[in-house]
Scaffold this motif. Sequence first.
Motif, PDB file in Angstrom:
ATOM      1  N   ILE A 195       0.760  -0.123   7.014  1.00 19.07           N
ATOM      2  CA  ILE A 195      -0.539  -0.506   6.624  1.00 19.07           C
ATOM      3  C   ILE A 195      -1.513   0.525   7.092  1.00 19.07           C
ATOM      4  CG2 ILE A 195      -2.606  -2.099   6.641  1.00 19.07           C
ATOM      5  CD1 ILE A 195      -0.303  -4.377   7.090  1.00 19.07           C
ATOM      6  N   PRO A 196      -2.278   1.294   6.207  1.00 22.38           N
ATOM      7  CA  PRO A 196      -2.930   2.564   6.456  1.00 22.38           C
ATOM      8  C   PRO A 196      -4.126   2.257   7.555  1.00 22.38           C
ATOM      9  CG  PRO A 196      -2.333   2.452   4.135  1.00 22.38           C
ATOM     10  CD  PRO A 196      -2.050   1.292   4.717  1.00 22.38           C
ATOM     11  N   ALA A 197      -4.729   0.940   7.510  1.00 21.13           N
ATOM     12  CA  ALA A 197      -5.968   0.750   8.252  1.00 21.13           C
ATOM     13  C   ALA A 197      -6.223  -0.643   8.393  1.00 21.13           C
ATOM     14  CB  ALA A 197      -7.239   1.413   7.687  1.00 21.13           C
ATOM     15  N   TYR A 229      -9.446   0.322  12.922  1.00 21.15           N
ATOM     16  CA  TYR A 229      -8.076   0.769  13.497  1.00 21.15           C
ATOM     17  C   TYR A 229      -7.547   1.631  12.483  1.00 21.15           C
ATOM     18  CZ  TYR A 229      -8.762  -2.767  17.494  1.00 21.15           C
ATOM     19  OH  TYR A 229      -9.467  -3.374  18.280  1.00 21.15           O
ATOM     20  N   MET A 230      -7.197   2.937  12.761  1.00 26.78           N
ATOM     21  CA  MET A 230      -6.569   3.945  11.840  1.00 26.78           C
ATOM     22  C   MET A 230      -5.672   4.474  12.708  1.00 26.78           C
ATOM     23  SD  MET A 230      -9.908   5.304   9.641  1.00 26.78           S
ATOM     24  CE  MET A 230      -8.949   5.918   8.554  1.00 26.78           C
ATOM     25  N   GLU A 231      -4.627   5.415  12.182  1.00 28.86           N
ATOM     26  CA  GLU A 231      -3.703   6.016  12.877  1.00 28.86           C
ATOM     27  C   GLU A 231      -3.058   5.469  14.089  1.00 28.86           C
ATOM     28  OE1 GLU A 231      -6.635   9.311  13.446  1.00 28.86           O
ATOM     29  OE2 GLU A 231      -6.426   9.979  11.365  1.00 28.86           O
ATOM     30  N   PHE A 241       0.978  -1.174   0.032  1.00 31.65           N
ATOM     31  CA  PHE A 241       0.027  -0.155  -0.103  1.00 31.65           C
ATOM     32  C   PHE A 241       0.684   1.273   0.005  1.00 31.65           C
ATOM     33  CE2 PHE A 241      -2.561  -3.168   2.392  1.00 31.65           C
ATOM     34  CZ  PHE A 241      -3.447  -3.058   1.845  1.00 31.65           C
ATOM     35  N   LYS A 242       0.299   2.364  -0.515  1.00 34.43           N
ATOM     36  CA  LYS A 242       0.831   3.823  -0.356  1.00 34.43           C
ATOM     37  C   LYS A 242       0.676   4.057   1.016  1.00 34.43           C
ATOM     38  CE  LYS A 242      -0.098   5.009  -5.073  1.00 34.43           C
ATOM     39  NZ  LYS A 242      -0.872   6.065  -6.247  1.00 34.43           N
ATOM     40  N   PRO A 243       1.328   5.104   1.294  1.00 33.53           N
ATOM     41  CA  PRO A 243       1.261   5.551   2.977  1.00 33.53           C
ATOM     42  C   PRO A 243       0.100   6.400   3.084  1.00 33.53           C
ATOM     43  CG  PRO A 243       3.154   6.438   1.991  1.00 33.53           C
ATOM     44  CD  PRO A 243       2.695   5.479   0.727  1.00 33.53           C
ATOM     45  N   ASP A 244      -0.458   6.905   1.970  1.00 36.09           N
ATOM     46  CA  ASP A 244      -1.584   7.832   2.012  1.00 36.09           C
ATOM     47  C   ASP A 244      -2.422   7.545   3.072  1.00 36.09           C
ATOM     48  OD1 ASP A 244      -0.214   7.698  -0.444  1.00 36.09           O
ATOM     49  OD2 ASP A 244      -1.523   9.227  -1.342  1.00 36.09           O
ATOM     50  N   PRO A 245      -3.083   8.380   4.056  1.00 36.49           N
ATOM     51  CA  PRO A 245      -4.223   8.150   4.764  1.00 36.49           C
ATOM     52  C   PRO A 245      -5.516   7.890   4.044  1.00 36.49           C
ATOM     53  CG  PRO A 245      -3.885  10.479   5.052  1.00 36.49           C
ATOM     54  CD  PRO A 245      -2.535   9.737   4.063  1.00 36.49           C
ATOM     55  N   ILE A 246      -6.376   7.068   4.658  1.00 38.95           N
ATOM     56  CA  ILE A 246      -7.643   6.812   3.936  1.00 38.95           C
ATOM     57  C   ILE A 246      -8.799   7.851   4.689  1.00 38.95           C
ATOM     58  CG2 ILE A 246      -9.345   5.196   3.429  1.00 38.95           C
ATOM     59  CD1 ILE A 246      -7.032   3.007   3.910  1.00 38.95           C
TER      60      ILE A 246
END
Length: 197
Positions: free
Chosen positions: A83-85, A55-57, A21-26
């Motif tokens: 992993i973003p989420a 689970y995020m951030e 995955f890209k590191p971009d947040p969802i």
Amino acid sequence: MEPSLYPIAQAIRDRRTIKKFKPDPIPLELIRELLDVAVWAPNHGLREPWRFVLYMEEGKQVVVDAILQNAMKKRDPELLLRIPAYLLVIVHEDSRQREREEDYAAACTLIQNFQLAAWERGLGVVWKTEPFTYQAGFLQAVGVRAEEKLVGMLQLGFPEVIPEARARTAANDKLTVIHSNVALEDKKGNVTVTADH
């Protein structure tokens, strides 16, 4: 019409399991929108047996710690945190076998709905059911109750790498067609039917 002209068929064929995955947040709102699509999965009696934990951030640390404490093989915590989420799909385990199996199947169709809807919006998913996801310590740490089953831990993110398609066996190779309603009974009392394979 050509199969490629059917958007649902095309989405099913195009979807890939994403592991990088890209590191971009969802955006949280995107995940909520996708879940609101996914809940249209068929489910017996409209029981809607599922619930979700996202689970995020900084919250991802809870899942990562649970993995590190329960996985049989060593894991890299930094990779897990990239992993973003993490989205957990959980069902209540009915004491009745039929209802329990129906609810599990419904949650599986919900996950497929989620994956397809996510793919349409450019979001990648991998559906994880590793040995540690069955461990009591992991389940308790991530909030799965004693009367519940974790159907899947979904890892979410925008794809960095999209893998090539892998061939599937033609359904016809696994299809039995019954052309007669006449059952044939052999000498041992076993019932068979005439069929084409």
